[in-house]
Design a protein around this motif. Structure first.
Motif, PDB file in Angstrom:
ATOM      1  N   SER A   1       0.844  -1.201   0.000  1.00 42.84           N
ATOM      2  CA  SER A   1       0.000   0.000   0.000  1.00 42.84           C
ATOM      3  C   SER A   1       0.873   1.243   0.000  1.00 42.84           C
ATOM      4  O   SER A   1       1.980   1.254   0.545  1.00 42.84           O
TER       5      SER A   1
ATOM      6  N   GLY B   1      -3.073   6.038  -0.455  1.00 37.44           N
ATOM      7  CA  GLY B   1      -4.263   5.214  -0.309  1.00 37.44           C
ATOM      8  C   GLY B   1      -4.367   4.140  -1.374  1.00 37.44           C
ATOM      9  O   GLY B   1      -5.213   3.252  -1.289  1.00 37.44           O
TER      10      GLY B   1
ATOM     11  N   SER C   1      -3.290   0.746  -3.466  1.00 38.50           N
ATOM     12  CA  SER C   1      -2.788  -0.535  -2.968  1.00 38.50           C
ATOM     13  C   SER C   1      -2.762  -1.559  -4.092  1.00 38.50           C
ATOM     14  O   SER C   1      -3.486  -1.440  -5.088  1.00 38.50           O
TER      15      SER C   1
ATOM     16  N   SER D   1      -5.664   5.580  -5.803  1.00 33.14           N
ATOM     17  CA  SER D   1      -6.084   6.499  -4.750  1.00 33.14           C
ATOM     18  C   SER D   1      -7.383   7.215  -5.090  1.00 33.14           C
ATOM     19  O   SER D   1      -8.047   7.751  -4.206  1.00 33.14           O
TER      20      SER D   1
END
Length: 715
Positions: free
Chosen positions: A100, A104, A106, A125
């Motif tokens: 990640s 934000g 991942s 993200s």
């Protein structure tokens, strides 16, 4: 260390304390969401235990550990906020896991040696996502993407782009089903608009091009040849029985109106990959880094004996920092004025306006018979500036062709001019090449300038149309990149002419090159006569010096074989021989700390030195676009020869991780009368198949046979 990291560490500490009693009896994962990785035979004798490590740079590792690296299941948190949770194998991210980013975003899925490789899902993200197949950080194979703007693509990918058969659906209801190439609609396909209109036919570079038919919902259609260039557009309108007229419809409206609503979303770019991240391994519990031994020689022992921890110690590889090549051409140097003439001429050539919007050139652009000389008097003229050098004349060969080639190779004109014609002087290599040509390097090492014999200029001019078509057709071509061909005619009674070609420098990189090889596939005279102690990073070694087999990841090996075949076919058709594969190697030294850079060069001109840790070799900001032959992760397997003339030794099973660079160089030698005589003369002295001067067809076959033996699939 930040308060956030302290809170994370304390939270995990409490979990570990609860599991310490049972951990003595069995290996327990401290992360219930992930399974424990298989401990393979390499560390079966070592104890695998749970640990927590806080490194002095702020990184944290919590999980299973064996010897002095993570092995099993673990979590690594970088001080910049990136985090990995999942399987490890001998200190490398390998298996199932989740990475990640602080933004934000991942990725969750398969990893191989730190690369996203296998099946996995990337969630951006801004909530765009890709689910499908990956190869070395690139979307490749079948996959599905949901873009943040509502668009959707499902189909085939290659090297991060839509490539093959696929379906793209826009948020407004339009959709395209058909073939793709490099992220654009290309080939045969069908576009269907939300209002029921449809185009069936050929596509090129994201737009209709060639035969096709535009259908209206009422049954009317327009069929013909399509092109954004209205001069190439032709066709006929076929009305239906509907009362809705379309005969006033302009075919070019398809490009200006309908296609303007069908832009392809690029999605979120991954700025830094898991394979780019550095690890701060340490053997002591306090997490303090351990410096490598203060030595410039690392041993490689193919028998596994001795050495100092780097790939084993009978074959010595001296990891000395490479000295900056060449002598700076300053005032007083015999070629100082020649350098000024060259820089003035190139500044004049690059700054000259020329239409290069299209990559298509007319045959007249390749006409080299037209002689256009520009006079450069010291006092200046209407078209040239005043200068401090002697008077000279300047000639550009096929300026529009080379201007288009620079555009094709993504060379920015301003950067090109600054590299060659900026305030920094060129550097002259200390000795001429085997052909008698001199080489000059730009201050940033990006470009190499070579003086040429008249015969070489003739070869390049002759093959230029075929060369242009070849590099335009194959973006991964390994042949030398040419950026300009020029001539300086010095004033005076001698009227001396000096011809130059400007090429890309294959080994221009921030990665330290430890070994370089010039490989032809011939054995006669193909060994370096330097003693081992004098071989350094700037020594160009030859075929019989090579003690490795290069192993590439499967897809890249297939791409490599395909491209070598195409490039050799091109050179064979142009009657070229005596070319070679230049290979630069940067060795990995495992489990070393992050490198430190010596910011100042020493008095001998030594460049800043780097450690050879693999993870630090790749610049995170420049790694996202991996290209064939440029900064490629690979493995080498060491070999042993049974006799001095054996070209390729026997594999030993000893491996090492490397970064490699490679390309085909010296492609301007045709099989002329001098080479035919050389072949005849040397054939009396030795085996005619072992010498370099042979027929281009035989040379191509021998070259490929050899290269496909020293490069192989890393399966």
């Amino acid at each position: 260390m930040s308060k956030i990291l302290v809170r994370i560490l304390k939270s995990v500490e409490s979990k570990i304390r609860k599991s310490q009693t049972s951990a003595k009896k069995r290996a327990i994962s401290i992360f219930t969401t992930m399974s424990v990785a298989h401990v393979d035979d390499e560390v079966s004798d070592a104890e695998v235990y749970n640990t927590e490590k806080l490194f002095c740079n702020g990184d944290i590792y919590i999980g299973q550990w064996a010897t002095d690296t993570p092995h099993g299941n673990g979590k690594y948190l970088w001080s910049d906020g990136c985090m990995y949770l999942g399987d490890w194998n001998n200190g490398k991210i390998h298996g199932k896991g989740k990475f990640s980013w602080p933004s934000g975003a991942s990725y969750e899925g398969d990893f191989k040696n730190g690369f996203m490789d296998g099946e996995g899902t990337f969630t951006g993200s801004v909530n765009d996502s890709y689910k499908g197949s990956w190869v070395m950080n690139k979307k490749q194979g079948k996959g599905t993407t949901n873009y943040a703007n509502g668009d959707h693509y499902e189909g085939e990918w290659k090297k991060g782009f839509h490539n093959g058969q696929g379906r793209y659906r826009w948020e407004n209801g339009h959709q395209y089903i058909g073939q793709w190439k490099n992220g654009k609609m290309n080939g045969n396909g069908t576009m269907m608009w939300e209002n029921g209109n449809r185009y069936d036919g050929s596509w090129e570079d994201g737009l209709p091009k060639g035969n096709g038919t535009f259908h209206w919902l009422d049954g009317s259609f327009y069929a013909g040849i399509w092109s954004r260039d209205q001069k190439e557009q032709s066709g006929k309108f076929y009305p239906s029985t509907s009362q809705v007229p379309h005969d006033d419809w302009d075919p070019h409206q398809l490009f200006s109106v309908e296609m303007s609503e069908c832009l392809i979303c690029e999605g979120e770019n991954i700025v830094i990959f898991p394979s780019d991240k550095l690890f701060y391994w340490s053997n002591n519990e306090e997490g303090m880094p351990q410096n490598p031994p203060p030595t410039t020689t690392r041993g490689i022992d193919t028998n596994g004996n001795g050495g100092n921890g780097y790939l084993g110690g009978s074959l010595k590889i001296r990891m000395q920092p490479a000295k900056r090549q060449g002598v700076t051409i300053c005032k007083g140097h015999k070629n100082y004025e020649l350098m000024l003439n060259l820089q003035l001429g190139i500044r004049h050539s690059v700054g000259r306006p020329a239409p290069t919007k299209s990559l298509k050139l007319k045959p007249t652009a390749f006409d080299t018979e037209q002689k256009l000389w520009t006079r450069f008097p010291p006092e200046g003229s209407k078209h040239t500036p005043p200068h401090q050098s002697c008077e000279f004349k300047w000639k550009d060969y096929c300026p529009l062709v080379f201007k288009t080639l620079r555009k094709l190779f993504n060379v920015d004109p301003a950067d090109y001019m600054l590299s060659i014609c900026g305030n920094d002087a060129l550097r002259e290599l200390s000795s001429p090449g085997k052909s008698g040509s001199f080489f000059y390097l730009t201050h940033d090492d990006k470009y190499m300038i070579k003086t040429m014999k008249k015969s070489e200029v003739k070869v390049l001019k002759r093959m230029l149309p075929a060369y242009f078509d070849h590099v335009k057709s194959f973006e991964n071509t390994l042949v030398t990149k040419f950026f300009g061909l020029h001539c300086v005619k010095l004033s005076g009674p001698i009227q001396k002419k000096v011809r130059f070609v400007i090429m890309g420098n294959l080994l221009c990189t921030e990665v330290p090159i430890h070994r370089r090889y010039d490989l032809k596939g011939s054995s006669h005279g193909r060994i370096t006569d330097k003693p081992e102690t004098e071989i350094d990073a700037n020594t160009t070694l030859k075929d019989l010096d090579l003690k490795f087999i290069f192993r590439l990841q499967k897809d890249w090996y297939q791409e490599f074989c395909s491209q070598v075949n195409k490039d050799c076919d091109f050179l064979e058709q142009e009657r070229i021989m005596d070319y070679s594969l230049l290979v630069g190697i940067s060795f990995q030294e495992p489990n070393r700390q992050a490198p430190e850079v010596n910011a100042e060069a020493d008095s001998n001109g030594t460049t800043p030195s780097l450690s050879t840790d693999m993870d630090s070799l790749i610049n995170p900001t420049k790694c996202s676009c991996l290209r064939l032959g440029i900064k490629m992760p690979a493995r080498v397997e060491f070999t042993v020869r049974s006799n001095d003339t054996q070209l390729v030794g026997e594999p030993t099973g000893q491996f090492g991780d490397v970064i490699i660079f490679f390309g085909i160089i010296d492609i301007l030698q045709d099989y002329d009368i001098s080479k035919k005589l050389e072949h005849a003369y040397k054939s009396f002295q030795c085996d005619s198949t072992s010498i370099s001067a042979v027929d281009p067809r035989f040379y191509s076959k021998r070259f490929k046979d050899f290269i496909f033996r020293v490069f192989s699939d890393d399966s």
